[in-house]
Design a protein around this motif. Structure first.
Motif, short mmCIF file in Angstrom:
data_model
loop_
_atom_site.label_atom_id
_atom_site.label_comp_id
_atom_site.label_asym_id
_atom_site.label_seq_id
_atom_site.Cartn_x
_atom_site.Cartn_y
_atom_site.Cartn_z
N ARG A 133 0.81 -1.22 0.00
CA ARG A 133 0.00 0.00 0.00
C ARG A 133 0.85 1.27 0.00
O ARG A 133 0.42 2.30 -0.46
CB ARG A 133 -0.91 0.02 1.23
N GLY A 134 2.09 1.19 0.48
CA GLY A 134 2.94 2.37 0.53
C GLY A 134 3.71 2.59 -0.75
O GLY A 134 4.49 3.51 -0.86
N ALA A 135 3.52 1.76 -1.75
CA ALA A 135 4.31 1.88 -2.97
C ALA A 135 3.43 2.09 -4.19
O ALA A 135 3.64 1.50 -5.22
CB ALA A 135 5.17 0.64 -3.14
N ASP A 136 2.44 2.92 -4.08
CA ASP A 136 1.58 3.23 -5.21
C ASP A 136 2.40 3.97 -6.24
O ASP A 136 2.69 5.15 -6.11
CB ASP A 136 0.38 4.07 -4.75
N LYS B 127 -1.68 16.64 -14.31
CA LYS B 127 -1.79 16.75 -15.77
C LYS B 127 -2.28 15.46 -16.41
O LYS B 127 -2.87 15.50 -17.48
CB LYS B 127 -0.45 17.13 -16.38
N GLY B 128 -2.02 14.33 -15.82
CA GLY B 128 -2.44 13.06 -16.39
C GLY B 128 -1.39 12.51 -17.33
O GLY B 128 -0.64 13.26 -17.96
N PRO B 129 -1.33 11.18 -17.46
CA PRO B 129 -0.28 10.56 -18.26
C PRO B 129 -0.36 10.89 -19.75
O PRO B 129 0.67 11.08 -20.38
CB PRO B 129 -0.45 9.07 -18.01
N ALA B 130 -1.55 10.96 -20.32
CA ALA B 130 -1.66 11.24 -21.75
C ALA B 130 -1.07 12.60 -22.08
O ALA B 130 -0.34 12.76 -23.07
CB ALA B 130 -3.12 11.17 -22.19
N THR B 131 -1.35 13.60 -21.26
CA THR B 131 -0.80 14.94 -21.47
C THR B 131 0.71 14.94 -21.28
O THR B 131 1.44 15.52 -22.08
CB THR B 131 -1.44 15.94 -20.49
N LEU B 132 1.19 14.29 -20.23
CA LEU B 132 2.63 14.25 -19.96
C LEU B 132 3.41 13.54 -21.05
O LEU B 132 4.54 13.92 -21.36
CB LEU B 132 2.90 13.59 -18.61
N LEU B 133 2.83 12.52 -21.64
CA LEU B 133 3.52 11.77 -22.68
C LEU B 133 3.51 12.50 -24.02
O LEU B 133 4.40 12.29 -24.84
CB LEU B 133 2.90 10.39 -22.83
N ALA B 134 2.54 13.38 -24.23
CA ALA B 134 2.39 14.03 -25.52
C ALA B 134 2.93 15.46 -25.57
O ALA B 134 3.06 16.02 -26.65
CB ALA B 134 0.91 14.04 -25.92
N THR B 135 3.24 16.07 -24.44
CA THR B 135 3.67 17.47 -24.43
C THR B 135 5.16 17.56 -24.07
O THR B 135 5.68 16.72 -23.37
CB THR B 135 2.87 18.30 -23.41
N ALA C 293 -0.11 3.46 -17.45
CA ALA C 293 -0.19 4.45 -16.39
C ALA C 293 -1.65 4.81 -16.17
O ALA C 293 -2.39 5.04 -17.13
CB ALA C 293 0.62 5.70 -16.76
N ASP C 294 -2.07 4.85 -14.92
CA ASP C 294 -3.45 5.16 -14.55
C ASP C 294 -4.47 4.31 -15.29
O ASP C 294 -5.50 4.78 -15.73
CB ASP C 294 -3.75 6.65 -14.78
N GLY C 295 -4.16 3.04 -15.45
CA GLY C 295 -5.09 2.11 -16.07
C GLY C 295 -5.16 2.20 -17.59
O GLY C 295 -5.99 1.54 -18.21
N VAL D 49 5.37 5.46 -13.66
CA VAL D 49 5.32 6.82 -13.15
C VAL D 49 6.15 7.68 -14.09
O VAL D 49 7.20 7.24 -14.59
CB VAL D 49 5.79 6.90 -11.67
N ILE D 50 5.67 8.87 -14.37
CA ILE D 50 6.34 9.80 -15.29
C ILE D 50 7.00 10.88 -14.45
O ILE D 50 6.33 11.51 -13.62
CB ILE D 50 5.33 10.40 -16.27
#
Length: 181
Positions: free
Chosen positions: A5-8, A21-29, A54-56, A123-124
């Motif tokens: 539980r401590g390693a999310d 920002k979310g993974p899609a934004t971070l990966l594309a910008t 990332a995030d499902g 994780v990004i």
């Protein structure tokens, strides 16, 4: 499956501004370290497609694998495998990708029918300093911690920016006094 539980991985080690920002934004910008891209091209050649979750959601991004490591254990609770990969993606950000699989010895009558639970996450991160911090932070899962530290060690040997305090690549090209094949 036992879960730490401590390693999310989706929230640990990364600033709230990045996670919002979310993974899609971070990966594309653009972001991260723009000086890292020419260095990665110089050291490793052209980027290759890399799959991350990332995030499902699953994504394919262009990038370079800087380091990876696997760890496994066998005990009374079954077998467990953890793999950690450290990637640099083409927008200058880093990705720490983890995959964990566990086998429950009590899930079937014979050995061939045992259930294997599997999870993948990433994780990004914006800088090499954040990668070092994330890979060395405390976690209750000793197998995950061992794989993270070993992957970081592997990446630091191949990727000079992870060795310096800021985790940033130099603005001037790396001068190599001999030919590397």
């Amino acid at each position: 499956m036992l879960e730490d539980r401590g390693a999310d991985i989706a929230s640990a080690g990364s600033p709230a501004a990045i996670q919002s920002k979310g993974p899609a934004t971070l990966l594309a910008t653009p972001g991260g370290d723009p000086d890292a891209i020419p260095l990665a091209n110089q050291l490793f050649g052209a980027p290759a497609p890399k799959a991350i979750s990332a995030d499902g959601m699953s994504f394919t991004v262009e990038g370079w694998e800087l380091g990876s490591q696997r760890a496994d254990s066998t005990g009374g609770e079954g077998k467990c495998w953890v793999s950690v990969d450290i990637l640099l993606i083409e927008n200058g950000r880093y990705v720490v990708r983890e995959h964990r699989a566990t086998e429950d010895p009590n899930s079937a009558i014979d050995e061939e029918d045992r259930m294997i639970a599997s999870e993948s996450a990433a994780v990004i991160l914006e800088s090499g300093a954040e990668v070092r911090s994330f890979c060395t932070e405390q976690t209750a899962d000793s197998l995950r911690a061992a794989a993270r530290v070993a992957a970081l060690d592997n990446a630091m040997r191949r990727w000079p920016p992870l060795r310096n305090q800021s985790g940033r690549a130099r603005k001037t090209p790396l001068v190599i006094p001999f030919l590397i094949d």
